[in-house]
Design a protein around this motif. Structure first.
Motif, PDB file in Angstrom:
ATOM      1  N   TYR A  89       0.821  -1.211   0.000  1.00 22.35           N
ATOM      2  CA  TYR A  89       0.000   0.000   0.000  1.00 22.35           C
ATOM      3  C   TYR A  89       0.860   1.268   0.000  1.00 22.35           C
ATOM      4  O   TYR A  89       1.981   1.285   0.492  1.00 22.35           O
ATOM      5  CB  TYR A  89      -0.916   0.037   1.234  1.00 22.35           C
ATOM      6  CG  TYR A  89      -1.969  -1.033   1.251  1.00 22.35           C
ATOM      7  CD1 TYR A  89      -3.131  -0.908   0.496  1.00 22.35           C
ATOM      8  CD2 TYR A  89      -1.782  -2.181   2.027  1.00 22.35           C
ATOM      9  CE1 TYR A  89      -4.102  -1.905   0.519  1.00 22.35           C
ATOM     10  CE2 TYR A  89      -2.743  -3.175   2.054  1.00 22.35           C
ATOM     11  CZ  TYR A  89      -3.912  -3.043   1.292  1.00 22.35           C
ATOM     12  OH  TYR A  89      -4.861  -4.026   1.297  1.00 22.35           O
ATOM     13  N   THR A  91      -1.117  -0.703  -4.898  1.00 20.43           N
ATOM     14  CA  THR A  91      -0.446  -0.532  -6.190  1.00 20.43           C
ATOM     15  C   THR A  91      -0.462  -1.805  -7.020  1.00 20.43           C
ATOM     16  O   THR A  91       0.026  -1.805  -8.152  1.00 20.43           O
ATOM     17  CB  THR A  91       1.017  -0.106  -5.973  1.00 20.43           C
ATOM     18  OG1 THR A  91       1.702  -1.135  -5.250  1.00 20.43           O
ATOM     19  CG2 THR A  91       1.090   1.196  -5.193  1.00 20.43           C
ATOM     20  N   ASP A 131      -5.311  10.812  -5.367  1.00 18.13           N
ATOM     21  CA  ASP A 131      -6.377  10.022  -4.743  1.00 18.13           C
ATOM     22  C   ASP A 131      -6.145   8.522  -4.904  1.00 18.13           C
ATOM     23  O   ASP A 131      -6.971   7.707  -4.448  1.00 18.13           O
ATOM     24  CB  ASP A 131      -7.742  10.406  -5.329  1.00 18.13           C
ATOM     25  CG  ASP A 131      -7.839  10.138  -6.832  1.00 18.13           C
ATOM     26  OD1 ASP A 131      -6.877   9.590  -7.417  1.00 18.13           O
ATOM     27  OD2 ASP A 131      -8.872  10.496  -7.430  1.00 18.13           O
ATOM     28  N   GLY A 132      -5.059   8.126  -5.544  1.00 19.64           N
ATOM     29  CA  GLY A 132      -4.730   6.713  -5.701  1.00 19.64           C
ATOM     30  C   GLY A 132      -5.132   6.118  -7.024  1.00 19.64           C
ATOM     31  O   GLY A 132      -4.721   4.987  -7.344  1.00 19.64           O
ATOM     32  N   SER A 133      -5.949   6.825  -7.810  1.00 19.22           N
ATOM     33  CA  SER A 133      -6.368   6.264  -9.097  1.00 19.22           C
ATOM     34  C   SER A 133      -5.164   6.116 -10.023  1.00 19.22           C
ATOM     35  O   SER A 133      -4.275   6.961 -10.058  1.00 19.22           O
ATOM     36  CB  SER A 133      -7.431   7.154  -9.741  1.00 19.22           C
ATOM     37  OG  SER A 133      -6.939   8.465  -9.921  1.00 19.22           O
ATOM     38  N   HIS A 144       0.248   7.251 -10.320  1.00 13.31           N
ATOM     39  CA  HIS A 144      -1.082   7.443  -9.729  1.00 13.31           C
ATOM     40  C   HIS A 144      -1.385   8.920  -9.518  1.00 13.31           C
ATOM     41  O   HIS A 144      -0.475   9.741  -9.337  1.00 13.31           O
ATOM     42  CB  HIS A 144      -1.176   6.740  -8.360  1.00 13.31           C
ATOM     43  CG  HIS A 144      -0.852   5.286  -8.382  1.00 13.31           C
ATOM     44  ND1 HIS A 144      -1.813   4.312  -8.446  1.00 13.31           N
ATOM     45  CD2 HIS A 144       0.352   4.639  -8.362  1.00 13.31           C
ATOM     46  CE1 HIS A 144      -1.232   3.119  -8.437  1.00 13.31           C
ATOM     47  NE2 HIS A 144       0.084   3.298  -8.391  1.00 13.31           N
ATOM     48  N   ARG A 199      -5.825   8.300   4.023  1.00 16.72           N
ATOM     49  CA  ARG A 199      -6.276   7.348   3.013  1.00 16.72           C
ATOM     50  C   ARG A 199      -5.095   6.464   2.596  1.00 16.72           C
ATOM     51  O   ARG A 199      -3.944   6.742   2.917  1.00 16.72           O
ATOM     52  CB  ARG A 199      -6.849   8.058   1.777  1.00 16.72           C
ATOM     53  CG  ARG A 199      -5.900   8.951   1.028  1.00 16.72           C
ATOM     54  CD  ARG A 199      -6.568   9.501  -0.227  1.00 16.72           C
ATOM     55  NE  ARG A 199      -5.782  10.561  -0.854  1.00 16.72           N
ATOM     56  CZ  ARG A 199      -5.832  11.840  -0.528  1.00 16.72           C
ATOM     57  NH1 ARG A 199      -6.674  12.212   0.434  1.00 16.72           N
ATOM     58  NH2 ARG A 199      -5.078  12.734  -1.122  1.00 16.72           N
ATOM     59  N   GLN A 200      -5.423   5.399   1.865  1.00 15.18           N
ATOM     60  CA  GLN A 200      -4.408   4.499   1.350  1.00 15.18           C
ATOM     61  C   GLN A 200      -4.908   3.893   0.051  1.00 15.18           C
ATOM     62  O   GLN A 200      -6.117   3.871  -0.222  1.00 15.18           O
ATOM     63  CB  GLN A 200      -4.089   3.401   2.364  1.00 15.18           C
ATOM     64  CG  GLN A 200      -5.244   2.425   2.604  1.00 15.18           C
ATOM     65  CD  GLN A 200      -4.881   1.346   3.611  1.00 15.18           C
ATOM     66  OE1 GLN A 200      -4.101   1.562   4.531  1.00 15.18           O
ATOM     67  NE2 GLN A 200      -5.448   0.166   3.422  1.00 15.18           N
ATOM     68  N   PHE A 201      -3.977   3.420  -0.760  1.00 15.54           N
ATOM     69  CA  PHE A 201      -4.366   2.728  -1.999  1.00 15.54           C
ATOM     70  C   PHE A 201      -3.330   1.663  -2.323  1.00 15.54           C
ATOM     71  O   PHE A 201      -2.147   1.781  -1.969  1.00 15.54           O
ATOM     72  CB  PHE A 201      -4.528   3.705  -3.164  1.00 15.54           C
ATOM     73  CG  PHE A 201      -3.308   4.496  -3.514  1.00 15.54           C
ATOM     74  CD1 PHE A 201      -2.364   4.008  -4.416  1.00 15.54           C
ATOM     75  CD2 PHE A 201      -3.089   5.763  -2.950  1.00 15.54           C
ATOM     76  CE1 PHE A 201      -1.245   4.746  -4.740  1.00 15.54           C
ATOM     77  CE2 PHE A 201      -1.975   6.514  -3.285  1.00 15.54           C
ATOM     78  CZ  PHE A 201      -1.042   6.001  -4.179  1.00 15.54           C
TER      79      PHE A 201
END
Length: 635
Positions: free
Chosen positions: A453, A469, A507-509, A504, A465-467
């Motif tokens: 993450y 990969t 926002d992680g998108s 990215h 927040r987290q996203f």
């Protein structure tokens, strides 16, 4: 409409290529100078007449190069056959289109001087209206073939026959040119070879062989010129970068001076202004030096490209005889290739800084640093399990307020210190499991690579927040070896196991995935949307674009031997800094590279495991080194 278009095209080509630069009219008896520029014979005579002090020389009106006038005068200058042929052809086509202001022919059958309106093909004469009636009236000429003024054959007859392809010898007029004497650099017929070129010192060959060798030699020179163009581009890019870096460093130095000025504003305003002027003057002087070198390189390349363009035109448009006739001049002009060298940027002149000091009434506010040197400014980090102590610092990043965030891969915590090394706070446990490398956005958010993450932390070190990969099924195939962010807050994450770099939004998108088999180390973002990363196993420093195109791929060396590259970062000018070392982690160093991947020098040595590095807002270099954090400053 087609005829009008043809006339327009002919006019454009004529104005661009077939008009004498002196009289601005279509060439008449064009002669070629040593520089390969052509002019009308009469124009050159008039031009030379005005140069009485140097009547034995011609200064080209276009490029100012000197051509010696032959003993036979202007008439002895080489004819530009292909221009003459082009002018003849254009004149013909314009007449066929009814666009040429040619003098109307007169009747050749009578003595009245009347305008010819027809041509008798059997009599081979132009005839007027009266003679045309006579032709029609007389029985003996009633069946002659008559063409009217509006027909193309009439215009062709007016223009006359075109030049023959076979070139006759000027000395032996009934002999065809068939040989070329390499010794005398001249075309010759069989009689010339037997009479004038029969000695053992004369080396001659058939025209076909000579032109084949000639074209091969020209081709080789032009090929070397293409290599020179690449060298020019490297030199020009290097100079552009050095000038840009100089401007950035001048601005940084002036900013540092202003900061010191504000601290002791009542005492030092005048002296700070003088020092700024001194910095600016040195910067301007060096910028002029860079500019002069760059202009010199560009002038050389522009002149070279002019010669190459002219030679290419000759190669494509002139026939073999004309090319061989002009061979000495062409080869003389192509000698520029052997002298075509470009001056490289003196990178050390692109640095300028300032060393500020405490000021009293009779001292300067600081001194100008004209060479880039580094020294250790601060080192902090005691070894131990307690909060505020380090065991294995790995990731390092500078917050917008000057604080330094450090991740410890033994404690699996992220700690924050002041710029002088004072411990402030830490985060770990539930919020961060395996914190590795870190980066900071332009807005001050902290990005942490935490296993698979990327976690985003605010100024209070809370995860907002987290996203991920990688896909959920790729947990055991993910190893985030680097993270960085650009000025537009696009986050790049290196995954050494999946050998990809993912890009990215904040926002992680996902923007895009960039596969690259060499991903196996640190990661940074350079100028012009470039990703710079290291490969420890192959001892490589690699640069690619956001679309995956490789910019450079260079070896990292220490003492001439391959060495492991660890962390990588870029300064505000785009220069690259890489920490390197050997397996034993002794005598590690930080190396400095240009944005093009050219090694510049060593910044620091004697390090003990520099896994990552970054820059502070003020331009100091921060290194996570083994069991401590070291900050280096320019002196």
């Amino acid at each position: 409409m087609a005829e009008a278009a043809a006339k327009s095209v002919l006019g454009t080509i004529s104005r661009g290529h077939l008009e004498c630069p002196i009289c601005c009219c279509r060439f008449t008896d064009p002669k070629m100078l040593d520089c390969l520029h052509s002019f009308c014979l009469n124009c050159l005579k008039e031009f030379t007449r005005r140069q009485l002090p140097k009547a034995h020389e011609i200064t080209c009106p276009v490029c100012r190069r000197i051509t010696a006038v032959p003993d036979t005068g202007m008439q002895g200058l080489p004819n530009c056959f292909f221009l003459s042929s082009l002018v003849d052809e254009f004149n013909k086509q314009e007449r066929l289109l009814g666009d040429a202001p040619a003098n109307a022919p007169t009747c050749e059958e009578c003595d009245e001087g009347l305008e010819a309106v027809s041509r008798c093909l059997d009599c081979c004469k132009f005839i007027c209206k009266k003679c045309l009636k006579a032709h029609e009236r007389m029985k003996s000429m009633r069946h002659h073939r008559i063409i009217g003024k509006e027909e193309h054959k009439f215009a062709e007859a007016l223009i006359g026959p075109r030049k023959k392809d076979n070139l006759k010898c000027n000395k032996h007029h009934n002999q065809d040119i068939c040989l070329y004497c390499e010794t005398c650099k001249t075309l010759a017929c069989a009689a010339c070879a037997a009479l004038d070129h029969r000695g053992a010192e004369h080396e001659y060959r058939e025209v076909a062989d000579a032109i084949r060798s000639y074209r091969q030699n020209v081709g080789e020179i032009l090929q070397r010129f293409e290599q020179s163009k690449e060298e020019f581009k490297v030199a020009d890019d290097s100079l552009s970068h050095s000038r840009n870096r100089l401007r950035i460093k001048v601005a940084r130095a002036c900013k540092d001076i202003t900061t010191k000025e504000e601290e002791e504003i009542s005492k030092i305003r005048n002296k700070s202004r003088l020092l700024r002027d001194k910095v600016t003057q040195i910067g301007e002087a060096r910028d002029r030096t860079f500019g002069e070198v760059q202009k010199s390189n560009r002038d050389k390349m522009e002149r070279a490209e002019q010669i190459v363009a002219t030679v290419n035109d000759l190669m494509q448009q002139a026939d073999d005889f004309e090319l061989l006739d002009l061979k000495p001049k062409v080869m003389h002009n192509l000698q520029f290739q052997s002298e075509l060298e470009f001056e490289q940027a003196q990178h050390d002149l692109s640095f300028i800084g300032v060393k500020c000091q405490d000021v009293v009434a009779d001292t300067d506010i600081g001194e100008v640093l004209q060479e880039e040197n580094w020294q250790l400014k601060v080192e902090f980090g005691e070894t131990g399990p307690e909060d505020g102590k380090l065991e294995c610092p790995a990731g390092v990043a500078c917050l917008t307020n000057g604080d330094i965030a450090v991740t410890d891969m033994e404690k699996w915590k992220l700690m924050v210190f002041t710029s002088t090394g004072e411990y402030k706070k830490n985060v770990g446990g539930e919020q961060l499991n395996y914190p590795g490398f870190v980066a900071v956005t332009t807005g001050g958010l902290l990005l942490v690579a935490d296993k698979k993450y990327v976690k985003v932390l605010d100024s209070s070190l809370s995860v907002i927040r987290q996203f991920a990969t990688s896909p959920d099924d790729a947990d055991d195939k993910t190893d985030l070896s680097g993270i960085t962010v650009d000025k537009e807050n696009r986050i790049a994450v290196a995954d050494s196991k999946r050998t990809i770099i993912s890009l990215h939004h904040l926002d992680g998108s996902l923007i895009r995935t960039i596969p690259n088999d060499m991903v196996a180390g640190g990661l940074a973002i350079g100028i012009g949307e470039r990703l710079i990363f290291t490969n420890i196993n192959e001892s490589k420093l690699i640069c690619i674009t956001y679309t995956g195109d490789e910019v450079f791929n260079v070896d990292t060396l220490l003492g001439g031997e391959p060495v492991w590259p660890f962390g990588v970062c870029c300064d505000d000018a785009g220069d690259i800094y890489v920490s390197v070392g050997v397996e034993e982690f002794d005598s590690c160093e930080v190396h400095h590279y240009s944005p093009e991947g050219v090694f510049i020098g060593r910044v620091a040595s004697g390090l003990n495991g520099p896994f990552s590095l970054t820059f502070t807002p003020s331009g100091d270099l921060v290194v996570a080194d083994g069991v401590s954090v070291k900050i280096f400053q320019r002196v």
